[in-house]
Write a protein that holds these residues in place. Structure first.
Motif, PDB file in Angstrom:
ATOM      1  N   ALA A  80     -14.842 -12.293   3.336  1.00  0.00           N
ATOM      2  CA  ALA A  80     -14.122 -13.349   2.654  1.00  0.00           C
ATOM      3  C   ALA A  80     -15.153 -14.219   1.682  1.00  0.00           C
ATOM      4  CB  ALA A  80     -13.516 -14.314   3.660  1.00  0.00           C
ATOM      5  N   SER A  81     -16.345 -14.445   2.189  1.00  0.00           N
ATOM      6  CA  SER A  81     -17.108 -15.215   1.628  1.00  0.00           C
ATOM      7  C   SER A  81     -17.980 -14.495   0.108  1.00  0.00           C
ATOM      8  CB  SER A  81     -18.336 -15.573   2.154  1.00  0.00           C
ATOM      9  OG  SER A  81     -19.250 -14.521   2.687  1.00  0.00           O
ATOM     10  N   LEU A  82     -17.952 -13.022   0.118  1.00  0.00           N
ATOM     11  CA  LEU A  82     -18.264 -12.477  -0.906  1.00  0.00           C
ATOM     12  C   LEU A  82     -17.395 -12.440  -1.885  1.00  0.00           C
ATOM     13  CD1 LEU A  82     -20.134  -9.064   0.554  1.00  0.00           C
ATOM     14  CD2 LEU A  82     -21.171 -10.840  -1.132  1.00  0.00           C
ATOM     15  N   TYR A  83     -15.998 -12.030  -1.589  1.00  0.00           N
ATOM     16  CA  TYR A  83     -15.001 -12.077  -2.651  1.00  0.00           C
ATOM     17  C   TYR A  83     -13.763 -12.740  -2.326  1.00  0.00           C
ATOM     18  CZ  TYR A  83     -17.976  -7.826  -3.989  1.00  0.00           C
ATOM     19  OH  TYR A  83     -18.891  -7.188  -4.351  1.00  0.00           O
ATOM     20  N   PRO A  84     -13.964 -14.232  -2.628  1.00  0.00           N
ATOM     21  CA  PRO A  84     -12.815 -15.172  -2.307  1.00  0.00           C
ATOM     22  C   PRO A  84     -11.626 -15.177  -3.045  1.00  0.00           C
ATOM     23  CG  PRO A  84     -14.600 -16.284  -3.336  1.00  0.00           C
ATOM     24  CD  PRO A  84     -15.079 -14.833  -3.028  1.00  0.00           C
ATOM     25  N   SER A  85     -11.780 -14.415  -4.389  1.00  0.00           N
ATOM     26  CA  SER A  85     -10.679 -14.041  -5.327  1.00  0.00           C
ATOM     27  C   SER A  85     -10.989 -13.206  -6.383  1.00  0.00           C
ATOM     28  CB  SER A  85     -10.195 -15.352  -6.091  1.00  0.00           C
ATOM     29  OG  SER A  85     -11.174 -15.920  -6.736  1.00  0.00           O
ATOM     30  N   GLY A  86      -9.932 -12.785  -6.898  1.00  0.00           N
ATOM     31  CA  GLY A  86     -10.236 -11.709  -8.012  1.00  0.00           C
ATOM     32  C   GLY A  86     -10.321 -10.380  -7.650  1.00  0.00           C
ATOM     33  N   PHE A  87     -10.006  -9.967  -6.448  1.00  0.00           N
ATOM     34  CA  PHE A  87     -10.465  -8.616  -5.865  1.00  0.00           C
ATOM     35  C   PHE A  87      -9.068  -8.119  -4.935  1.00  0.00           C
ATOM     36  CE2 PHE A  87     -14.345  -9.804  -7.850  1.00  0.00           C
ATOM     37  CZ  PHE A  87     -14.764  -8.268  -8.341  1.00  0.00           C
ATOM     38  N   GLY A  88      -9.003  -6.990  -4.600  1.00  0.00           N
ATOM     39  CA  GLY A  88      -7.983  -6.386  -3.717  1.00  0.00           C
ATOM     40  C   GLY A  88      -7.933  -4.998  -3.468  1.00  0.00           C
ATOM     41  N   MET A  89      -6.764  -4.615  -2.980  1.00  0.00           N
ATOM     42  CA  MET A  89      -6.714  -3.173  -2.485  1.00  0.00           C
ATOM     43  C   MET A  89      -5.211  -2.614  -3.175  1.00  0.00           C
ATOM     44  SD  MET A  89      -8.576  -2.943   1.053  1.00  0.00           S
ATOM     45  CE  MET A  89      -8.775  -1.044   1.001  1.00  0.00           C
ATOM     46  N   VAL A  90      -5.023  -1.492  -3.515  1.00  0.00           N
ATOM     47  CA  VAL A  90      -3.481  -1.258  -3.888  1.00  0.00           C
ATOM     48  C   VAL A  90      -3.216   0.330  -3.316  1.00  0.00           C
ATOM     49  CG1 VAL A  90      -2.252  -0.370  -5.690  1.00  0.00           C
ATOM     50  CG2 VAL A  90      -3.295  -2.607  -5.870  1.00  0.00           C
ATOM     51  N   ALA A  91      -2.105   0.842  -2.681  1.00  0.00           N
ATOM     52  CA  ALA A  91      -2.038   2.193  -2.201  1.00  0.00           C
ATOM     53  C   ALA A  91      -1.066   2.897  -3.325  1.00  0.00           C
ATOM     54  CB  ALA A  91      -1.255   1.894  -0.769  1.00  0.00           C
ATOM     55  N   ILE A  92      -1.623   3.778  -3.620  1.00  0.00           N
ATOM     56  CA  ILE A  92      -1.082   4.767  -4.741  1.00  0.00           C
ATOM     57  C   ILE A  92      -0.072   5.599  -4.001  1.00  0.00           C
ATOM     58  CG2 ILE A  92      -1.224   6.129  -6.722  1.00  0.00           C
ATOM     59  CD1 ILE A  92      -1.991   3.318  -7.214  1.00  0.00           C
ATOM     60  N   ILE A  93       1.132   5.707  -3.907  1.00  0.00           N
ATOM     61  CA  ILE A  93       2.116   6.736  -3.146  1.00  0.00           C
ATOM     62  C   ILE A  93       2.655   7.633  -4.237  1.00  0.00           C
ATOM     63  CG2 ILE A  93       3.907   6.638  -1.619  1.00  0.00           C
ATOM     64  CD1 ILE A  93       1.692   4.760  -0.521  1.00  0.00           C
ATOM     65  N   GLY A  94       2.505   9.053  -3.729  1.00  0.00           N
ATOM     66  CA  GLY A  94       3.308  10.006  -4.347  1.00  0.00           C
ATOM     67  C   GLY A  94       2.550  10.720  -5.478  1.00  0.00           C
ATOM     68  N   LEU A  95       1.032  10.539  -5.302  1.00  0.00           N
ATOM     69  CA  LEU A  95       0.204  11.425  -6.346  1.00  0.00           C
ATOM     70  C   LEU A  95      -1.017  11.642  -5.458  1.00  0.00           C
ATOM     71  CD1 LEU A  95       0.314  11.561  -9.678  1.00  0.00           C
ATOM     72  CD2 LEU A  95      -1.233   9.722  -9.633  1.00  0.00           C
ATOM     73  N   ARG A  96      -1.370  13.018  -5.994  1.00  0.00           N
ATOM     74  CA  ARG A  96      -2.428  13.519  -4.998  1.00  0.00           C
ATOM     75  C   ARG A  96      -4.002  12.678  -5.410  1.00  0.00           C
ATOM     76  NH1 ARG A  96      -1.440  17.532  -2.295  1.00  0.00           N
ATOM     77  NH2 ARG A  96       0.365  18.689  -2.396  1.00  0.00           N
ATOM     78  N   ALA A  97      -4.728  12.754  -4.244  1.00  0.00           N
ATOM     79  CA  ALA A  97      -5.996  11.982  -4.512  1.00  0.00           C
ATOM     80  C   ALA A  97      -6.739  12.569  -5.581  1.00  0.00           C
ATOM     81  CB  ALA A  97      -6.851  12.252  -3.063  1.00  0.00           C
ATOM     82  N   VAL A  98      -6.853  13.833  -6.106  1.00  0.00           N
ATOM     83  CA  VAL A  98      -7.547  14.189  -7.217  1.00  0.00           C
ATOM     84  C   VAL A  98      -7.366  13.336  -8.558  1.00  0.00           C
ATOM     85  CG1 VAL A  98      -6.376  16.246  -7.750  1.00  0.00           C
ATOM     86  CG2 VAL A  98      -8.719  16.166  -8.271  1.00  0.00           C
ATOM     87  N   ARG A  99      -6.038  13.324  -8.475  1.00  0.00           N
ATOM     88  CA  ARG A  99      -5.356  12.751  -9.746  1.00  0.00           C
ATOM     89  C   ARG A  99      -5.581  11.197  -9.767  1.00  0.00           C
ATOM     90  NH1 ARG A  99      -5.050  11.415 -13.761  1.00  0.00           N
ATOM     91  NH2 ARG A  99      -3.321  11.368 -15.546  1.00  0.00           N
ATOM     92  N   VAL A 100      -5.664  10.674  -8.527  1.00  0.00           N
ATOM     93  CA  VAL A 100      -5.981   9.170  -8.461  1.00  0.00           C
ATOM     94  C   VAL A 100      -7.447   8.823  -8.593  1.00  0.00           C
ATOM     95  CG1 VAL A 100      -6.043   7.153  -6.990  1.00  0.00           C
ATOM     96  CG2 VAL A 100      -4.269   8.655  -6.671  1.00  0.00           C
ATOM     97  N   ALA A 101      -8.174   9.925  -8.215  1.00  0.00           N
ATOM     98  CA  ALA A 101      -9.615   9.715  -8.517  1.00  0.00           C
ATOM     99  C   ALA A 101      -9.940   9.652 -10.068  1.00  0.00           C
ATOM    100  CB  ALA A 101     -10.564  10.845  -7.894  1.00  0.00           C
TER     101      ALA A 101
END
Length: 310
Positions: A117-138
């Motif tokens: 929490a101290s390293l990244y208090p704001s402006g960052f995060g995570m998103v789940a991509i559903i329905g697309l293969r990992a190689v395309r997401v990469a």
């Protein structure tokens, strides 16, 4: 041959009231009380909506819920052959396997979450991509890096991949993923860019803390979600616990490894069904059951695997 795996979710699965909703059982009461004593805090303060919005309460609540569930099952004679945890879920997995004391796990997770929490208090995060293969997401991640730091962080299933990074880069990647055919891009309830090199300082701090904490060889098989293999050496388990915050989660590969080893039943510790869903999608012939919401009798019936009554 392994038959039953107990799996533990990571941050993002938390929800208000999750500790109060655990079964009314002596093992659960004892675990919550022990946590309160070690932390110097009423466990109920960890499960409010406001508290769970932060990494500290969310990760500690998930640890407590996982350990309470494992202890309940063990006290009732459940036959658990292997444990596997996603992200912070590796810590209750290590406790359940007999590698790490609950008190030490609480200390480690508190340090882990606070530094994140101290390293990244704001402006960052995570998103789940559903329905697309990992190689395309990469591919999309590589193309979106101009908008800020961005990484593939979780390989949850053939069509479910999580990315981590700066907000602008995440937004650009979601737009590109939807244009490429993804069903949706879902922002997770995690404010830090986990499971990527941005969190290497957290891994380094945890290594230092772990130098003073003794780990034991596992009594129940311990599987790593970041390495997708079984680990038996205590020093290697310590490294897995420290490093996983900065490494991609290979959940699909880890679950598939356990299937290859003979696991027929996956039981997810509360809360939610976030780990059951990709396992069921990838391995529809197997049983993958969330213990959250099941009656105590039903949970014990499944976990014992012998038809014994509770």
């Amino acid at each position: 041959m392994m038959r039953t795996a107990l799996i533990f979710p990571g941050q993002g699965a938390q929800r208000a009231g999750m500790l109060s909703a655990l079964p009314d059982h002596a093992a659960v009461h004892a675990t919550r009380s022990e946590a309160a004593e070690v932390l110097g805090q009423d466990w109920r303060e960890l499960e409010t909506n406001d508290a769970l919005a932060g990494a500290r309460a969310a990760q500690l609540a998930l640890l407590i819920a996982g350990v309470a569930t494992a202890r309940l099952l063990a006290s009732a004679g459940a036959a658990i052959d292997v444990v596997l945890g996603q992200s912070v879920g590796a810590f209750p997995a290590a406790v359940a396997a007999g590698c790490l004391s609950f008190a030490d796990a609480l200390t480690l997770v508190r340090a882990r979450a606070s530094h994140m929490a101290s390293l990244y208090p704001s402006g960052f995060g995570m998103v789940a991509i559903i329905g697309l293969r990992a190689v395309r997401v990469a591919d999309i991640v590589r193309q979106s890096e101009a908008d800020g730091a961005l990484y593939v962080s979780n390989y949850n299933g053939p069509l479910q991949t999580v990315i981590s990074g700066a907000d602008a880069a995440l937004e650009a990647a979601v737009e590109a993923a939807l244009a490429a055919g993804a069903r949706k891009g879902e922002r997770l309830h995690i404010a830090t860019p986990s499971h990527c090199p941005l969190l290497a300082p957290v891994a380094a701090e945890l290594r230092e803390v772990l130098r003073g904490i003794p780990l034991q060889p596992p009594r129940i098989a311990y599987a790593s979600a970041s390495r997708a293999r079984l680990i038996t050496d205590p020093a290697a388990i310590a490294e897995d616990l420290a490093a996983n915050v900065a490494e991609p989660v290979r959940w699909h590969d880890a679950a598939s490894l356990l299937v290859e080893r003979g696991v027929e039943l996956f039981l997810q510790a509360p809360p939610g069904t976030v780990l059951c869903d990709p396992v069921s999608e990838a391995h529809p012939a197997l049983r993958s059951v969330a213990l959250d919401g099941l009656s105590l009798d039903s949970a014990l019936y499944l976990a014992r695997g012998d038809g014994a009554s509770a």
